[in-house]
Scaffold this active site. Structure first.
Site, PDB file in Angstrom:
ATOM      1  NE  ARG A   1      -2.558  -1.136   3.528  1.00 22.92           N
ATOM      2  CZ  ARG A   1      -2.531  -2.292   4.203  1.00 22.92           C
ATOM      3  NH1 ARG A   1      -2.965  -3.394   3.607  1.00 22.92           N
ATOM      4  NH2 ARG A   1      -2.073  -2.347   5.434  1.00 22.92           N
ATOM      5  NE  ARG A   2       5.409   0.332   2.851  1.00 24.77           N
ATOM      6  CZ  ARG A   2       6.449  -0.145   3.533  1.00 24.77           C
ATOM      7  NH1 ARG A   2       6.992   0.590   4.505  1.00 24.77           N
ATOM      8  NH2 ARG A   2       6.950  -1.329   3.262  1.00 24.77           N
TER       9      ARG A   2
ATOM     10  CB  CYS B   1       0.930  21.575 -12.006  1.00 29.56           C
ATOM     11  SG  CYS B   1       1.440  23.277 -12.281  1.00 29.56           S
TER      12      CYS B   1
ATOM     13  NE  ARG C   1       2.626  23.074  -7.762  1.00 30.13           N
ATOM     14  CZ  ARG C   1       2.431  24.256  -8.331  1.00 30.13           C
ATOM     15  NH1 ARG C   1       1.443  25.033  -7.919  1.00 30.13           N
ATOM     16  NH2 ARG C   1       3.192  24.660  -9.327  1.00 30.13           N
ATOM     17  CB  SER C   2      -1.684  24.519  -9.213  1.00 30.85           C
ATOM     18  OG  SER C   2      -2.042  25.622 -10.018  1.00 30.85           O
TER      19      SER C   2
ATOM     20  CG  ASN D   1      -2.059  18.364 -16.585  1.00 32.71           C
ATOM     21  OD1 ASN D   1      -2.517  19.414 -16.140  1.00 32.71           O
ATOM     22  ND2 ASN D   1      -0.836  18.304 -17.086  1.00 32.71           N
TER      23      ASN D   1
ATOM     24  CG  HIS E   1      -6.184  28.041 -11.792  1.00 28.24           C
ATOM     25  ND1 HIS E   1      -5.420  27.206 -11.014  1.00 28.24           N
ATOM     26  CD2 HIS E   1      -5.401  28.399 -12.847  1.00 28.24           C
ATOM     27  CE1 HIS E   1      -4.223  27.061 -11.571  1.00 28.24           C
ATOM     28  NE2 HIS E   1      -4.192  27.778 -12.690  1.00 28.24           N
ATOM     29  CB  ILE E   2     -10.924  29.570 -15.721  1.00 30.19           C
ATOM     30  CG1 ILE E   2     -11.001  30.204 -17.097  1.00 30.19           C
ATOM     31  CG2 ILE E   2     -11.921  30.211 -14.766  1.00 30.19           C
ATOM     32  CD1 ILE E   2     -10.485  29.340 -18.194  1.00 30.19           C
TER      33      ILE E   2
END
Length: 289
Positions: free
Chosen positions: A145-146, A165, A185-186, A199, A229-230
């Site tokens: 599980r790692r 990202c 993250r973004s 992505n 985001h946009i």
């Protein structure tokens, strides 16, 4: 099953209509700027999750994705284990990291640098790199599980020209299927991070590649984005994209050369995208740096 195009349109409309404004956050400052020096502000949604069922290729028909470019960048990071932007341009003809390279022509300690870096395996106590360990564990200890890979080491953050990202993948086997979760993250919706965008397609493809060389069928792919985001200068373009009629578009299939048994043997010629007929309108999309 919700189609990729439905996921794309639903997320886009939610973002445009209900996204939070960066300009309304107290004491908020943004890092990116447009070419004219103006701060690049966004609407954003936190903690967005998109799930793709086995066999569902995450490519939207609303906009054409340069899918071969996506795979070439994937090979550069995970097969070449490289952060050399010049290599990416010269060998793979991919140019979009040029604005972030340093004086040495690399991304510093980001991306392939982290995949190449050796660490002590928690299973064997021997030096190993991340992708070698993932493949080894999926073959020898699939209930571990790692099993994960990360492009971020906090000790290296200050030497990254851009903190990745999409940075973390986690891998789980269920019966004969390999499942993957991507943590991001973004995400710039219009440029890369939308459902069915570059992505999601890249890391779905990585799941397919690793499943093939470890002997599993591809399973569910899950894409989590902490800040989707946009940008302000992208909103009008996205509204144009959403006016595209995709109701009669086909569902694409990704075929990978079944003869490839080792990750290091994949080339771009081993991938074929069948029945991919997206809208081919070209949009001038400014990129915030």
């Amino acid at each position: 099953m919700i189609s990729v195009d439905q996921k794309y349109a639903g997320a886009a409309k939610l973002l445009l209509e209900s996204g939070y404004l960066e300009s309304e956050v107290p004491n908020g400052k943004v890092r990116p700027v447009w070419a004219d020096g103006v701060s690049a502000m966004t609407k954003y949604l936190p903690q967005q999750v998109f799930q793709y069922e086995p066999g569902q290729v995450p490519l939207t028909n609303y906009r054409k994705t340069a899918w071969k470019t996506a795979i070439r960048e994937l090979l550069w990071i995970y097969q070449e284990k490289s952060n050399d932007v010049n290599l990416l341009r010269e060998k793979y003809n991919v140019n979009y990291w040029e604005s972030w390279k340093n004086e040495e022509g690399t991304l510093g300690t980001a991306y392939g640098y982290q995949i190449a870096k050796k660490f002590t395996s928690p299973e064997t106590g021997k030096p190993i790199d991340q992708i070698t360990r993932v493949i080894e564990q999926l073959r020898e200890n699939p209930l571990n599980r790692r099993i994960m890979m990360t492009l971020i080491d906090v000790d290296d953050l200050s030497d990254m020209t851009l903190i990745p990202c999409a940075f973390l993948t986690m891998w789980t086997v269920t019966e004969n299927r390999l499942n993957c979760t991507l943590i991001q993250r973004s995400g710039d919706f219009l440029a890369a991070a939308s459902p069915g965008g570059i992505n999601s397609f890249q890391y779905y493809t990585l799941m397919r590649m690793i499943a093939q060389v470890t002997g599993y069928e591809p399973g569910q792919f899950v894409h989590f984005i902490q800040n989707l985001h946009i940008y302000d200068r992208h909103e009008e373009i996205l509204m144009q994209v959403l006016n595209t009629d995709v109701s009669d578009r086909t569902l694409p299939r990704l075929e990978i050369n079944p003869e490839i048994k080792e990750f290091s043997d994949f080339t771009i010629d081993d991938f074929k995208l069948i029945d991919y007929n997206p809208d081919k309108t070209k949009y001038e999309i400014p990129i915030a740096i």
